[in-house]
Structures are given as C-alpha cells and as structure tokens.
Design a protein around this motif. Structure first.
Motif: not given
Lengths: 147, 147
Positions: A102-111
């Motif tokens: 599993s890889e973390d997805l941080m600070g993406c713009d999905i939010e």
DNA sequence: TCATAAATGATACCTGGTATCTGAAGACGA
DNA sequence: TCGTCTTCAGATACCAGGTATCATTTATGA
C-alpha cells in the motif's frame, strides 16, 4: 510523522504516552509486533502472532493507536478491515490487489475536487472515505499481461 | 435505471428475473419492503421488519439484488454497511450524517483525477471505494450553526 | 513504600453474516 | 393436469471479528 533515529515501536509508545496511556509490557509487545509489519494487517492476524497477549488487549491497543493517529484503518476490496502504520494527517491509500502493498497518497487534490462537486449539490462535506485498488509498479512489471 | 410508470418493487423483481432468479412470494415481500425505503438501511433492520421471512432469505435476497445491480452497498462513517436502491452503473454517495439522506453522485470527474494521481505513482487503478459524508441541503438550512 | 487508578487476560457475549439441510414450491414438458 | 426436476425457503448451527465484564495485576506519583 515517522521520525528517523529511534525505533518505530518507541514512536508508537510515545504516541500513546502523549495521550496519557501507560507504558506497559503487553503494549510494548504489541507495538513491537506492529512496528515489524511491512504491510497492512488484520487484527486477528496480529493476535495470532502474539499468543501471550490477551485478545482484548490486542484489540484495545489497536483502538487507542488508531485514536492516537499512529495507525490507520484500511478497507480492503473484499470488505475486510485492516490496519497499517500511519503517516499522521489525512491521506489515502493505493492498495495493490496483487501483493498487498500500500502506498500513501498525501496532499493530493482529490479533496478539492470533492468539495466542488459537493458544492454543486449544496452539500457540505465533513469527511470521506476513499480507498483505491489496483496494481503497483512492481506487480505491473512482473505480470505485464494487462499492463 | 429506475423507470417511471410501474412499481419499484416490480423493477426489483424484474432485475432478478433477468438474471434467471425465480419469482417467489418471499422475494416479492422483500422487494416490496425495500421499495418503500427512502433511506439506506441495514440488513438486520430489514429482517426485523419482515418477521415472516427467514433470516437466510433476507440476506440471500439482498445479495442477489446487489449482484443484479438493483441495490448497492453503502459504507457508513461508523463502519457499518447499509444497502440502498441503486441507479445501475458506477456512482458514489453523498451521505448526510444528520438525517441519513443520500444523494447519488454520477458521472463526476473524480475517477479521472484518481487515474492521473495514480499514474504519477505508476499505479494501475482497477477499482476504488469512495463515500462522502457531510450535511445535505435540507439539514444545512435547518441547522445553520456551522454552515 | 504505598495507595490508587489503569491495564490485563479470561471469558461471555454480541453483531452481522454464511453454510447446511430438509421440506415446499415453482417451472415445464408430456 | 400430472410428474419430475430444480430452485427456493426457513430453521438452525456456525463463524468471524469485535466488545463488555470483572477479578487480578501492574504502573505511577505522592
């Protein structure tokens, strides 16, 4: 936030002590076992690995570690709930269905995107749950069939 | 796809018959109860509402209705799994944590965004789970405190 | 060191769901 | 309409994962 230079299990214990939880031998044992995990894991799997520790203690430890932000829950594609070491703060996971990585997805713009879509429905977002399933880089290389 | 002009419960039965399932009295009863639901609901809740129908039958009916695409599963913020009538095809839900209402989110561009974010990690997306929690238009109007 | 609150572990319980099995009911050709 | 065949139903046992209870043990701070 995982820091370098001192053991991960100590960081887990610190996270608990910060929240007023005591430093006990069973909790250290649980923390050490978790710190060695390279993948997300099921509660029951952890318990089986620690026959000397009571069932309730294992579940309680997981619960307070999640509360403390040191662990996060991961929802697998089959609906099972797993746990994994967490970068504190909000993030999502890219879960490989082949190898379980599993890889973390941080600070993406999905939010942001979610917000604007919800806005269009006059809906005020307070939270969300997102898990992404697929094939990681390594597994794509090994099994190029459908790459 | 829900059609107008004939009862929803008939549409549920049709979805089953399309897949080769028989038209039986207990299934009609379950379909009618589901058709009356305005909200997502728990399996157990439905069962309690249908004391004349066996537990296994209720669960089996839910399962095949999900397979047939007539129902979809909804993951609540507290981790509980609920069911609700489904627009067939891929979609997401905006779930109101105040009143339990749920709004479908179809044809949005979140998928595209996911793809491109995953691409940047060399990750090949095969599926995802997304639920959005918050406050619906109606509840925002009624409780403007944090609007 | 001692009192106290918190933690532990054994175990019972709970929730949500599945498997199994026997009898009943629907489907269908003759 | 009957007989046969298959699916379905309902009762019930079972299972997995997790929580509640409670007597005992342990960490902690005065």
């Amino acid at each position: 936030m995982r820091k370098r230079g001192y053991p991960l299990s100590e960081q887990l214990m610190d996270a608990l002590e910060e929240r007023g939880y005591r430093d006990t031998a069973p909790r250290r044992t649980v923390a050490r076992a978790i710190a060695e995990k390279e993948r997300h894991f099921a509660a029951e799997e952890l318990r089986e690995q620690l026959p000397g520790i009571g069932r309730a203690t294992v579940y309680r430890s997981l619960k307070i570690l999640v509360e403390a932000g040191a662990l996060c829950r991961v929802l697998l594609e089959d609906g099972n709930l797993h746990y994994q070491l967490s970068h504190r703060g909000h993030h999502h996971h890219l879960l490989c269905v082949e190898c379980g990585a599993s890889e973390d997805l941080m600070g993406c713009d999905i939010e942001d995107r979610l917000e604007s879509v919800a806005d269009a429905h006059n809906f005020q977002v307070s939270g969300h749950w997102l898990e992404v399933y697929g094939k990681c880089q390594t597994c794509r290389a090994e099994l190029p069939a459908s790459a």
